[in-house]
Design an enzyme around this catalytic site. Sequence first.
Site, mmCIF file in Angstrom:
data_model
loop_
_atom_site.group_PDB
_atom_site.id
_atom_site.type_symbol
_atom_site.label_atom_id
_atom_site.label_comp_id
_atom_site.label_asym_id
_atom_site.label_seq_id
_atom_site.Cartn_x
_atom_site.Cartn_y
_atom_site.Cartn_z
ATOM 1 N N GLY A 1 3.672 21.360 44.212
ATOM 2 C CA GLY A 1 4.250 22.645 44.615
ATOM 3 C C GLY A 1 5.017 23.270 43.456
ATOM 4 O O GLY A 1 5.051 24.492 43.311
ATOM 5 N N SER A 2 5.637 22.426 42.633
ATOM 6 C CA SER A 2 6.358 22.940 41.458
ATOM 7 C C SER A 2 5.377 23.617 40.517
ATOM 8 O O SER A 2 5.666 24.692 39.968
ATOM 9 C CB SER A 2 7.059 21.792 40.723
ATOM 10 N N ASP B 1 7.894 24.466 52.167
ATOM 11 C CA ASP B 1 8.499 23.804 53.335
ATOM 12 C C ASP B 1 8.101 24.499 54.632
ATOM 13 O O ASP B 1 8.754 24.300 55.663
ATOM 14 C CB ASP B 1 10.035 23.840 53.222
ATOM 15 N N SER C 1 3.098 22.856 49.001
ATOM 16 C CA SER C 1 3.232 21.519 48.409
ATOM 17 C C SER C 1 2.660 20.460 49.340
ATOM 18 O O SER C 1 2.835 20.538 50.564
ATOM 19 C CB SER C 1 4.716 21.225 48.165
ATOM 20 N N HIS D 1 6.225 16.451 52.719
ATOM 21 C CA HIS D 1 5.913 17.741 53.341
ATOM 22 C C HIS D 1 5.066 17.645 54.615
ATOM 23 O O HIS D 1 4.660 16.561 55.005
ATOM 24 C CB HIS D 1 5.313 18.675 52.296
HETATM 25 C C1 LIG Z 1 10.990 24.752 48.787
HETATM 26 C C2 LIG Z 1 10.307 23.842 47.803
HETATM 27 N N1 LIG Z 1 9.655 24.389 46.775
HETATM 28 C C3 LIG Z 1 9.012 23.628 45.876
HETATM 29 C C4 LIG Z 1 9.011 22.258 45.977
HETATM 30 C C5 LIG Z 1 8.287 21.452 44.956
HETATM 31 O O1 LIG Z 1 7.145 20.842 45.465
HETATM 32 P P1 LIG Z 1 6.550 19.532 44.754
HETATM 33 O O2 LIG Z 1 7.427 18.390 45.117
HETATM 34 O O3 LIG Z 1 5.184 19.391 45.311
HETATM 35 O O4 LIG Z 1 6.555 19.785 43.302
HETATM 36 C C6 LIG Z 1 9.694 21.633 47.030
HETATM 37 C C7 LIG Z 1 9.801 20.182 47.215
HETATM 38 O O5 LIG Z 1 9.133 19.291 47.079
HETATM 39 C C8 LIG Z 1 10.348 22.451 47.978
HETATM 40 O O6 LIG Z 1 11.007 21.902 49.011
#
Ligand SMILES: Cc1ncc(COP(=O)(O)O)c(C=O)c1O
Length: 442
Positions: A92-93, A197, A218, A223
């Site tokens: 998700g990042s 989320d 994500s 999740h």
């Molecule tokens: C609101 C939100 N955005 C982005 C992310 C990032 O996702 P990822 O962990 O898949 O990088 C998260 C948490 O994991 C999140 O809670």
Amino acid sequence: MLQDSQIRKLVRQLVSQSLPITSMKGLETNNFIPGKTRIQYSGPTWDSKEIEEAIFALLRGKWLSAGENVYNFEEEFSKFVGKKYSVMCNSGSSANLLMLSALKSRRTFGFKEIEVITPVVCFPTTVAPIVQCGFKPKFIDVEMDTLNLDLDQLERAITSKTKAIIFAHVLGNPPDMDRLMNICRKKKIILLEDACDALGSNWRGKPLGSFGLMSSHSFYAAHHITAGEGGMVSTNNKIIADVIRSMAWWGRACTCVGFANLSLKGECGRRFSKWLRPKYCGILDHKYVYKEIGYNLKPLDLQGAIGLVQLKKLLQLKKARQRIFKNYYDALKKYPKLIKMAKPSVNADANWFGFSITVITNRFSRNDLVSYLENRSIQTRNYFSGNILFHTPYAYLGNPHDYPNACQVMERTFFIGVQPNMSDEMIGYVRDSLDGFLKRYQ
Ligand SMILES: Cc1ncc(COP(=O)(O)O)c(C=O)c1O
């Protein structure tokens, strides 16, 4: 050599001997020992099917990296979230990084030094890519009912330099999307929706993740659905989808995916052509022609295979999450002088990611309640960064004390999970634990 159906049968038999503890059935049949069994705030809810498909993707997949399974998952995901195109990536990042990076492309907006508005209470990698892309984050505070971005402040914060907003729906619960969309339309602001989320949540029946020009998702283990890790960007804009694909795949010009990726002449039928004319007139393989300054953010194909299984279960998991949320909410609404719970937004049908509690009395602190729960083996979480400006790498971006509600969240808010595979006994234990603590202060 075994037939595919025989392999599947064998894998199924093998996995069913040891049903993962995280399965819907797993926790119900496990012996729950109150105070001893750790109640996780979140975690994967898997059955043998996810494992079967992952193993099968390894055994029979033509391309270990993003291939047919990822392609099929992207197609199904787009239908679910109500967008025409989706591009899967490794987190998700990364999806957030891709959304913001896409704004810089010559093929989209070519933005350089723009202002991007974002709430100061956040997940860090919603904000980090604003800085990483060379843009300027402009922070606004949150409102305390839902912990979402404060829309009054948003309206006041927009200037001629503001070109985009990025925000996350807090724990699956959206802000007033009618008003937010009106603001974006009126002021011609691009909305980037972090729906990491909020998968499965709706506003007036329309899926969250379908509102923004782009939305991110994500599949991290915590999740609503998970492939262990993974992410997705969804959009209705074909050029943006191509830019995102290219940026996630080294900057490559060729956007062939799935079966097309292995075809001799590519989807365009012109794989070997004079792609860089007039500057270079030789014949080049499109796979080695670059249209963006890219990254490598691709997922594995087995993540697509798992995602496909998980997506089919999402609505069933949502029902379980909503049931647990309601159970806690109904039991604790008798303590309005002690705590504030996340208020479900009118017109929303939230697929709750967690159950937030803000301590509003001075008779006990958040840490008192959190320690009590943790000691009873109930996992808790802060609402992510709290006020991000208190964190060292972000401190140069502003004064945290300019955002009083964010300071309150930093000091007083936490959340517990609504993990869909909890048994009734576990749900009752968490609810009664909270009730037991709060009634002492009533
Ligand atoms: C609101 C939100 N955005 C982005 C992310 C990032 O996702 P990822 O962990 O898949 O990088 C998260 C948490 O994991 C999140 O809670």
